[in-house]
Design an enzyme around this catalytic site. Structure first.
Site, PDB file in Angstrom:
ATOM      1  N   ASP A  88      43.553  38.564  27.395  1.00  0.00           N
ATOM      2  CA  ASP A  88      43.157  37.501  26.471  1.00  0.00           C
ATOM      3  C   ASP A  88      43.519  37.858  25.032  1.00  0.00           C
ATOM      4  O   ASP A  88      43.883  36.989  24.241  1.00  0.00           O
ATOM      5  CB  ASP A  88      41.659  37.229  26.577  1.00  0.00           C
ATOM      6  CG  ASP A  88      41.297  36.540  27.883  1.00  0.00           C
ATOM      7  OD1 ASP A  88      42.136  35.800  28.424  1.00  0.00           O
ATOM      8  OD2 ASP A  88      40.165  36.735  28.357  1.00  0.00           O
ATOM      9  N   TRP A 103      38.140  38.537  28.070  1.00  0.00           N
ATOM     10  CA  TRP A 103      36.905  37.771  27.954  1.00  0.00           C
ATOM     11  C   TRP A 103      36.503  37.312  29.343  1.00  0.00           C
ATOM     12  O   TRP A 103      37.273  36.646  30.019  1.00  0.00           O
ATOM     13  CB  TRP A 103      37.140  36.566  27.042  1.00  0.00           C
ATOM     14  CG  TRP A 103      35.911  35.763  26.820  1.00  0.00           C
ATOM     15  CD1 TRP A 103      35.402  34.793  27.632  1.00  0.00           C
ATOM     16  CD2 TRP A 103      35.032  35.846  25.709  1.00  0.00           C
ATOM     17  NE1 TRP A 103      34.258  34.276  27.097  1.00  0.00           N
ATOM     18  CE2 TRP A 103      34.004  34.906  25.906  1.00  0.00           C
ATOM     19  CE3 TRP A 103      35.007  36.635  24.556  1.00  0.00           C
ATOM     20  CZ2 TRP A 103      32.970  34.730  25.003  1.00  0.00           C
ATOM     21  CZ3 TRP A 103      33.977  36.455  23.666  1.00  0.00           C
ATOM     22  CH2 TRP A 103      32.974  35.511  23.885  1.00  0.00           C
ATOM     23  N   GLU A 104      35.322  37.662  29.774  1.00  0.00           N
ATOM     24  CA  GLU A 104      34.852  37.250  31.095  1.00  0.00           C
ATOM     25  C   GLU A 104      33.483  36.606  30.991  1.00  0.00           C
ATOM     26  O   GLU A 104      32.618  37.055  30.250  1.00  0.00           O
ATOM     27  CB  GLU A 104      34.762  38.445  32.051  1.00  0.00           C
ATOM     28  CG  GLU A 104      36.091  39.046  32.423  1.00  0.00           C
ATOM     29  CD  GLU A 104      36.988  38.138  33.238  1.00  0.00           C
ATOM     30  OE1 GLU A 104      36.482  37.197  33.886  1.00  0.00           O
ATOM     31  OE2 GLU A 104      38.207  38.349  33.234  1.00  0.00           O
TER      32      GLU A 104
END
Length: 112
Positions: A88, A103-104
């Protein structure tokens, strides 16, 4: 949002002790802190959105945009198709060091 804990997995040549690493952490912390939801708010609130249609819920994209844009201003590459590992966000430090951010939200089974 806030970053609660950083756990180094590999510390090659004690990189996590350097000023360079501390600057990167500062950039990441500022970017995470910039995330607010709903947009225009001064904090991060997720609302129960069961049964809502596509584009009407909390969603991943709207809550990561502020983070990514702030990192981009600090020299991070947020075009995942153009950084080496399709992360990301990635920041090239020198010819051999690249720092990446993924980013999760929700199901994190695909985390890096």
């Amino acid at each position: 949002m806030k970053l609660i804990e950083i756990i180094p997995l590999l510390d090659d040549q004690h990189f996590f002790q350097t000023t360079e690493w501390k600057q990167l952490v500062s950039e990441i912390q500022a970017a995470i802190k910039a995330v607010v939801w709903p947009e225009g708010n001064d904090k991060f609130i997720l609302h129960d959105c069961k049964g809502r249609g596509r584009g009407q819920g909390n969603g991943v994209k709207p809550i990561k945009v502020a983070c990514m844009l702030l990192l981009e201003k600090k020299g991070w590459n947020i075009n995942e198709r153009k950084n080496p590992f399709r992360l990301d966000a990635a920041k090239q430090l020198n010819s051999t060091k690249l720092v990446g951010l993924e980013w999760e939200t929700g199901n994190i089974s695909s985390s890096h």
